[in-house]
Design a protein around this motif. Sequence first.
Motif, PDB file in Angstrom:
ATOM      1  N   PHE A  42     -10.116  19.537  55.999  1.00 52.42           N
ATOM      2  CA  PHE A  42     -10.970  20.666  56.368  1.00 52.42           C
ATOM      3  C   PHE A  42     -11.133  20.770  57.878  1.00 52.42           C
ATOM      4  O   PHE A  42     -11.125  21.862  58.447  1.00 52.42           O
ATOM      5  CB  PHE A  42     -12.342  20.530  55.697  1.00 52.42           C
ATOM      6  N   GLU A  43     -11.283  19.633  58.541  1.00 52.43           N
ATOM      7  CA  GLU A  43     -11.488  19.608  59.989  1.00 52.43           C
ATOM      8  C   GLU A  43     -10.188  19.744  60.771  1.00 52.43           C
ATOM      9  O   GLU A  43     -10.202  19.781  61.998  1.00 52.43           O
ATOM     10  CB  GLU A  43     -12.218  18.328  60.398  1.00 52.43           C
ATOM     11  N   GLY A  44      -9.065  19.826  60.061  1.00 45.42           N
ATOM     12  CA  GLY A  44      -7.781  20.017  60.724  1.00 45.42           C
ATOM     13  C   GLY A  44      -7.179  18.757  61.300  1.00 45.42           C
ATOM     14  O   GLY A  44      -6.195  18.809  62.035  1.00 45.42           O
ATOM     15  N   ILE A  45      -7.750  17.620  60.987  1.00 40.30           N
ATOM     16  CA  ILE A  45      -7.244  16.349  61.490  1.00 40.30           C
ATOM     17  C   ILE A  45      -6.015  15.926  60.693  1.00 40.30           C
ATOM     18  O   ILE A  45      -5.060  15.407  61.234  1.00 40.30           O
ATOM     19  CB  ILE A  45      -8.349  15.273  61.445  1.00 40.30           C
ATOM     20  N   LYS A  46      -6.067  16.190  59.400  1.00 36.72           N
ATOM     21  CA  LYS A  46      -4.926  15.898  58.529  1.00 36.72           C
ATOM     22  C   LYS A  46      -4.341  17.239  58.094  1.00 36.72           C
ATOM     23  O   LYS A  46      -5.051  18.097  57.567  1.00 36.72           O
ATOM     24  CB  LYS A  46      -5.379  15.092  57.313  1.00 36.72           C
ATOM     25  N   LYS A  47      -3.064  17.420  58.323  1.00 38.86           N
ATOM     26  CA  LYS A  47      -2.407  18.676  57.979  1.00 38.86           C
ATOM     27  C   LYS A  47      -2.161  18.739  56.476  1.00 38.86           C
ATOM     28  O   LYS A  47      -1.644  17.802  55.879  1.00 38.86           O
ATOM     29  CB  LYS A  47      -1.072  18.805  58.719  1.00 38.86           C
ATOM     30  N   ASP A  48      -2.565  19.852  55.894  1.00 40.77           N
ATOM     31  CA  ASP A  48      -2.333  20.076  54.473  1.00 40.77           C
ATOM     32  C   ASP A  48      -2.492  21.565  54.210  1.00 40.77           C
ATOM     33  O   ASP A  48      -3.418  22.195  54.708  1.00 40.77           O
ATOM     34  CB  ASP A  48      -3.335  19.278  53.635  1.00 40.77           C
ATOM     35  N   GLU A  49      -1.611  22.103  53.434  1.00 40.28           N
ATOM     36  CA  GLU A  49      -1.647  23.534  53.129  1.00 40.28           C
ATOM     37  C   GLU A  49      -2.597  23.867  51.983  1.00 40.28           C
ATOM     38  O   GLU A  49      -2.902  25.020  51.752  1.00 40.28           O
ATOM     39  CB  GLU A  49      -0.226  24.031  52.801  1.00 40.28           C
ATOM     40  N   GLY A  50      -3.040  22.874  51.257  1.00 40.37           N
ATOM     41  CA  GLY A  50      -3.914  23.119  50.117  1.00 40.37           C
ATOM     42  C   GLY A  50      -5.336  23.456  50.544  1.00 40.37           C
ATOM     43  O   GLY A  50      -5.713  23.306  51.703  1.00 40.37           O
ATOM     44  N   ASN A  51      -6.104  23.923  49.598  1.00 44.84           N
ATOM     45  CA  ASN A  51      -7.505  24.235  49.855  1.00 44.84           C
ATOM     46  C   ASN A  51      -8.331  22.954  49.868  1.00 44.84           C
ATOM     47  O   ASN A  51      -8.046  22.007  49.145  1.00 44.84           O
ATOM     48  CB  ASN A  51      -8.048  25.170  48.775  1.00 44.84           C
ATOM     49  N   SER A  52      -9.352  22.939  50.689  1.00 45.59           N
ATOM     50  CA  SER A  52     -10.252  21.801  50.759  1.00 45.59           C
ATOM     51  C   SER A  52     -11.042  21.705  49.454  1.00 45.59           C
ATOM     52  O   SER A  52     -11.469  22.713  48.889  1.00 45.59           O
ATOM     53  CB  SER A  52     -11.211  21.964  51.937  1.00 45.59           C
TER      54      SER A  52
END
Length: 100
Positions: A42-52
Motif C-alpha cells: 500500500f505504501e509503495g515500498i513493495k511493488k505489486d500490481e494487486g489490490n491492498s
Amino acid sequence: MERLQREVDRVIKSFGGYWEPFEMLGAVVEELGELSREMLKFEGIKKDEGNSRIEEELGDVLFALICIANYYNINLEKALDKTISKYSFRDKERWRSSTL
C-alpha cells in the motif's frame, strides 16, 4: 467485543476446537507478517500490481488474537479498557511537541 468473542468461539468450536496456545501464537505472527506485506504494498515500498488487502489482514490478526483471548477466558473489552487507561496516564506527555 463480547459478541465478536462469542462468534469466534462458535466458529472455532464448529471446526473442532482451539489449537494449542503456541500454535495460535504462531497464527498471530503469520497474520502480522501478511499485514506487514500488505502495508508495504500500500505504501509503495513493495511493488505489486494487486489490490491492498489491509482490511482483510487486520481482520485475520484480530481473529487470531480473539482465539487466544477466548482460550485463556480473557474479556478483550475489559483488557482494552485497561490498556487505554494505562496509555492515557503513562504516555499523556509523550506525544506533546518538544518545541512547545
